[in-house]
Design a protein around this motif. Structure first.
Motif, PDB file in Angstrom:
ATOM      1  N   ALA A  92    -117.658 -49.391   0.231  1.00  0.00           N
ATOM      2  CA  ALA A  92    -117.180 -49.724   1.629  1.00  0.00           C
ATOM      3  C   ALA A  92    -118.103 -51.017   1.862  1.00  0.00           C
ATOM      4  CB  ALA A  92    -117.833 -48.770   2.817  1.00  0.00           C
ATOM      5  N   GLN A  93    -118.980 -51.383   1.225  1.00  0.00           N
ATOM      6  CA  GLN A  93    -119.888 -52.704   1.493  1.00  0.00           C
ATOM      7  C   GLN A  93    -119.074 -54.045   0.830  1.00  0.00           C
ATOM      8  OE1 GLN A  93    -121.354 -49.789   0.714  1.00  0.00           O
ATOM      9  NE2 GLN A  93    -122.364 -49.784   2.833  1.00  0.00           N
ATOM     10  N   ASP A  94    -117.996 -53.426  -0.195  1.00  0.00           N
ATOM     11  CA  ASP A  94    -117.231 -54.605  -0.832  1.00  0.00           C
ATOM     12  C   ASP A  94    -116.203 -55.144  -0.201  1.00  0.00           C
ATOM     13  OD1 ASP A  94    -118.680 -54.596  -3.431  1.00  0.00           O
ATOM     14  OD2 ASP A  94    -117.995 -52.576  -3.782  1.00  0.00           O
ATOM     15  N   VAL A  95    -115.718 -54.809   1.030  1.00  0.00           N
ATOM     16  CA  VAL A  95    -114.644 -55.106   1.913  1.00  0.00           C
ATOM     17  C   VAL A  95    -114.917 -55.083   3.369  1.00  0.00           C
ATOM     18  CG1 VAL A  95    -113.773 -52.718   2.143  1.00  0.00           C
ATOM     19  CG2 VAL A  95    -112.149 -54.681   2.420  1.00  0.00           C
ATOM     20  N   GLU A  96    -114.466 -56.007   3.963  1.00  0.00           N
ATOM     21  CA  GLU A  96    -114.791 -56.267   5.316  1.00  0.00           C
ATOM     22  C   GLU A  96    -113.247 -55.927   6.144  1.00  0.00           C
ATOM     23  OE1 GLU A  96    -115.879 -59.511   8.817  1.00  0.00           O
ATOM     24  OE2 GLU A  96    -116.695 -59.888   6.574  1.00  0.00           O
ATOM     25  N   ILE A  97    -113.510 -54.866   6.690  1.00  0.00           N
ATOM     26  CA  ILE A  97    -112.299 -54.195   7.387  1.00  0.00           C
ATOM     27  C   ILE A  97    -112.558 -54.479   9.200  1.00  0.00           C
ATOM     28  CG2 ILE A  97    -110.412 -52.519   8.047  1.00  0.00           C
ATOM     29  CD1 ILE A  97    -111.558 -51.512   5.317  1.00  0.00           C
ATOM     30  N   VAL A  98    -111.661 -54.877   9.762  1.00  0.00           N
ATOM     31  CA  VAL A  98    -111.418 -54.944  11.363  1.00  0.00           C
ATOM     32  C   VAL A  98    -110.210 -54.392  11.790  1.00  0.00           C
ATOM     33  CG1 VAL A  98    -111.431 -56.656  13.215  1.00  0.00           C
ATOM     34  CG2 VAL A  98    -112.705 -57.290  11.321  1.00  0.00           C
ATOM     35  N   VAL A  99    -110.366 -53.375  12.614  1.00  0.00           N
ATOM     36  CA  VAL A  99    -109.297 -52.677  13.056  1.00  0.00           C
ATOM     37  C   VAL A  99    -109.272 -52.869  14.808  1.00  0.00           C
ATOM     38  CG1 VAL A  99    -108.314 -50.331  13.706  1.00  0.00           C
ATOM     39  CG2 VAL A  99    -109.564 -50.828  11.443  1.00  0.00           C
ATOM     40  N   VAL A 100    -107.944 -53.515  15.243  1.00  0.00           N
ATOM     41  CA  VAL A 100    -107.968 -53.820  16.666  1.00  0.00           C
ATOM     42  C   VAL A 100    -106.950 -52.720  17.213  1.00  0.00           C
ATOM     43  CG1 VAL A 100    -107.297 -55.377  18.294  1.00  0.00           C
ATOM     44  CG2 VAL A 100    -108.523 -56.203  16.247  1.00  0.00           C
ATOM     45  N   LEU A 101    -107.133 -51.992  18.002  1.00  0.00           N
ATOM     46  CA  LEU A 101    -106.409 -51.108  18.971  1.00  0.00           C
ATOM     47  C   LEU A 101    -105.942 -51.640  20.085  1.00  0.00           C
ATOM     48  CD1 LEU A 101    -108.778 -48.071  18.760  1.00  0.00           C
ATOM     49  CD2 LEU A 101    -106.959 -48.416  17.181  1.00  0.00           C
ATOM     50  N   HIS A 102    -104.553 -51.867  20.100  1.00  0.00           N
ATOM     51  CA  HIS A 102    -103.926 -52.530  21.125  1.00  0.00           C
ATOM     52  C   HIS A 102    -102.590 -51.996  21.705  1.00  0.00           C
ATOM     53  CE1 HIS A 102    -101.379 -55.679  19.174  1.00  0.00           C
ATOM     54  NE2 HIS A 102    -102.604 -55.609  18.358  1.00  0.00           N
ATOM     55  N   GLY A 103    -101.871 -52.303  22.637  1.00  0.00           N
ATOM     56  CA  GLY A 103    -100.402 -51.778  22.691  1.00  0.00           C
ATOM     57  C   GLY A 103    -100.588 -50.277  23.162  1.00  0.00           C
ATOM     58  N   ASN A 139    -115.218 -52.334  11.337  1.00  0.00           N
ATOM     59  CA  ASN A 139    -115.246 -52.705  12.783  1.00  0.00           C
ATOM     60  C   ASN A 139    -114.052 -52.307  13.653  1.00  0.00           C
ATOM     61  OD1 ASN A 139    -117.884 -54.181  12.691  1.00  0.00           O
ATOM     62  ND2 ASN A 139    -116.927 -55.424  11.419  1.00  0.00           N
ATOM     63  N   VAL A 140    -114.154 -51.280  14.772  1.00  0.00           N
ATOM     64  CA  VAL A 140    -112.880 -50.822  15.403  1.00  0.00           C
ATOM     65  C   VAL A 140    -113.419 -51.641  16.430  1.00  0.00           C
ATOM     66  CG1 VAL A 140    -111.793 -48.959  16.086  1.00  0.00           C
ATOM     67  CG2 VAL A 140    -112.883 -48.829  14.153  1.00  0.00           C
ATOM     68  N   PHE A 141    -112.219 -52.497  17.180  1.00  0.00           N
ATOM     69  CA  PHE A 141    -112.232 -52.926  18.569  1.00  0.00           C
ATOM     70  C   PHE A 141    -110.994 -52.606  19.233  1.00  0.00           C
ATOM     71  CE2 PHE A 141    -114.250 -56.071  15.740  1.00  0.00           C
ATOM     72  CZ  PHE A 141    -115.373 -56.451  16.599  1.00  0.00           C
ATOM     73  N   VAL A 142    -111.390 -52.485  20.701  1.00  0.00           N
ATOM     74  CA  VAL A 142    -110.369 -52.170  21.584  1.00  0.00           C
ATOM     75  C   VAL A 142    -110.086 -53.116  22.377  1.00  0.00           C
ATOM     76  CG1 VAL A 142    -109.600 -50.362  23.470  1.00  0.00           C
ATOM     77  CG2 VAL A 142    -111.116 -49.527  21.641  1.00  0.00           C
ATOM     78  N   CYS A 143    -108.585 -53.609  22.652  1.00  0.00           N
ATOM     79  CA  CYS A 143    -108.424 -54.751  23.223  1.00  0.00           C
ATOM     80  C   CYS A 143    -108.439 -54.300  25.024  1.00  0.00           C
ATOM     81  CB  CYS A 143    -106.801 -55.019  23.098  1.00  0.00           C
ATOM     82  SG  CYS A 143    -106.055 -56.385  24.220  1.00  0.00           S
ATOM     83  N   GLY A 144    -109.313 -55.050  25.370  1.00  0.00           N
ATOM     84  CA  GLY A 144    -109.481 -55.114  26.825  1.00  0.00           C
ATOM     85  C   GLY A 144    -108.200 -55.061  27.810  1.00  0.00           C
ATOM     86  N   GLN A 145    -107.391 -56.101  27.415  1.00  0.00           N
ATOM     87  CA  GLN A 145    -106.209 -56.307  28.230  1.00  0.00           C
ATOM     88  C   GLN A 145    -105.125 -55.050  27.893  1.00  0.00           C
ATOM     89  OE1 GLN A 145    -105.350 -58.976  29.983  1.00  0.00           O
ATOM     90  NE2 GLN A 145    -107.507 -59.445  29.658  1.00  0.00           N
ATOM     91  N   ALA A 146    -105.096 -54.364  26.841  1.00  0.00           N
ATOM     92  CA  ALA A 146    -104.366 -53.212  26.598  1.00  0.00           C
ATOM     93  C   ALA A 146    -104.947 -52.107  27.569  1.00  0.00           C
ATOM     94  CB  ALA A 146    -104.460 -52.814  25.152  1.00  0.00           C
ATOM     95  N   LEU A 147    -106.326 -51.858  27.543  1.00  0.00           N
ATOM     96  CA  LEU A 147    -106.948 -50.953  28.316  1.00  0.00           C
ATOM     97  C   LEU A 147    -106.527 -51.195  29.897  1.00  0.00           C
ATOM     98  CD1 LEU A 147    -110.493 -50.805  26.901  1.00  0.00           C
ATOM     99  CD2 LEU A 147    -108.990 -49.059  27.021  1.00  0.00           C
ATOM    100  N   HIS A 148    -106.293 -52.064  30.202  1.00  0.00           N
ATOM    101  CA  HIS A 148    -106.108 -52.651  31.772  1.00  0.00           C
ATOM    102  C   HIS A 148    -104.694 -52.294  31.823  1.00  0.00           C
ATOM    103  CE1 HIS A 148    -106.020 -54.371  35.701  1.00  0.00           C
ATOM    104  NE2 HIS A 148    -104.852 -55.136  35.310  1.00  0.00           N
ATOM    105  N   TYR A 149    -103.647 -52.631  30.979  1.00  0.00           N
ATOM    106  CA  TYR A 149    -102.188 -52.481  31.096  1.00  0.00           C
ATOM    107  C   TYR A 149    -102.263 -51.093  30.880  1.00  0.00           C
ATOM    108  CZ  TYR A 149     -97.365 -52.683  29.906  1.00  0.00           C
ATOM    109  OH  TYR A 149     -95.746 -52.399  30.002  1.00  0.00           O
TER     110      TYR A 149
END
Length: 158
Positions: A92-103, A139-149
């Motif tokens: 897992a240290q060989d790759v950098e993955i970012v997941v963004v949850l929106h919509g 890294n798992v991120f949640v979109c603040g705009q999507a939360l609001h929407y």
């Protein structure tokens, strides 16, 4: 009609379809889970033109509901990617993955209590996978705009 292309009879087409489906079933039985156990199985491809390389950076965008075992693909794709790296002796240290949850996807990151009260379940079925991904440095991120929407409070995110 192009004379260089073979003509497929019904019998031949059915035979080819069965062969293709059999290959898919065989592949499903050969999935491996070297990094994320139970999620995002990856199949070893013996003649792969490209294989995972250390130092890769990947962005996974989740825009639709991502419930585990309900057709959601974003979190599963991140798991499969990690497992693919594992198949080729990477960690897992060989790759950098970012997941963004929106919509529609932010619901997948709600706390057990928030998810249960909103969707009538006994907890959020996505949290075990999210926890495994985060433990593997995703890294798992949640979109603040999507939360609001979608009218989710920031305090409802796990």
């Amino acid at each position: 009609m192009n004379p260089s292309l073979p003509v497929c009879t019904t019998k031949t087409c059915v035979g080819l379809l069965i062969a293709v489906l059999s290959a898919r079933i065989t592949q499903a039985n050969e999935l491996e889970y070297p990094i994320i156990q139970g999620y995002g199985g990856a199949a070893r491809v013996s003649r792969a033109v490209e294989t995972p390389q250390s130092g890769a950076k990947v962005f996974v965008e989740c825009t639709s509901s991502c419930e585990v075992n309900a057709g959601g693909k974003g979190l599963d794709r991140a798991s499969r990617l990690l497992n693919l790296f594992g198949l080729y002796d990477k960690t897992a240290q060989d790759v950098e993955i970012v997941v963004v949850l929106h919509g529609e996807a932010p619901r997948c990151a709600l706390s057990d209590q928030a998810y249960s009260s909103r969707f009538g379940t006994s907890g959020n079925p996505n949290l075990p996978l999210i926890n495994l991904l985060q433990a593997a440095r995703v890294n798992v991120f949640v979109c603040g705009q999507a939360l609001h929407y979608k009218q989710f409070a920031e305090t409802e995110v796990a």
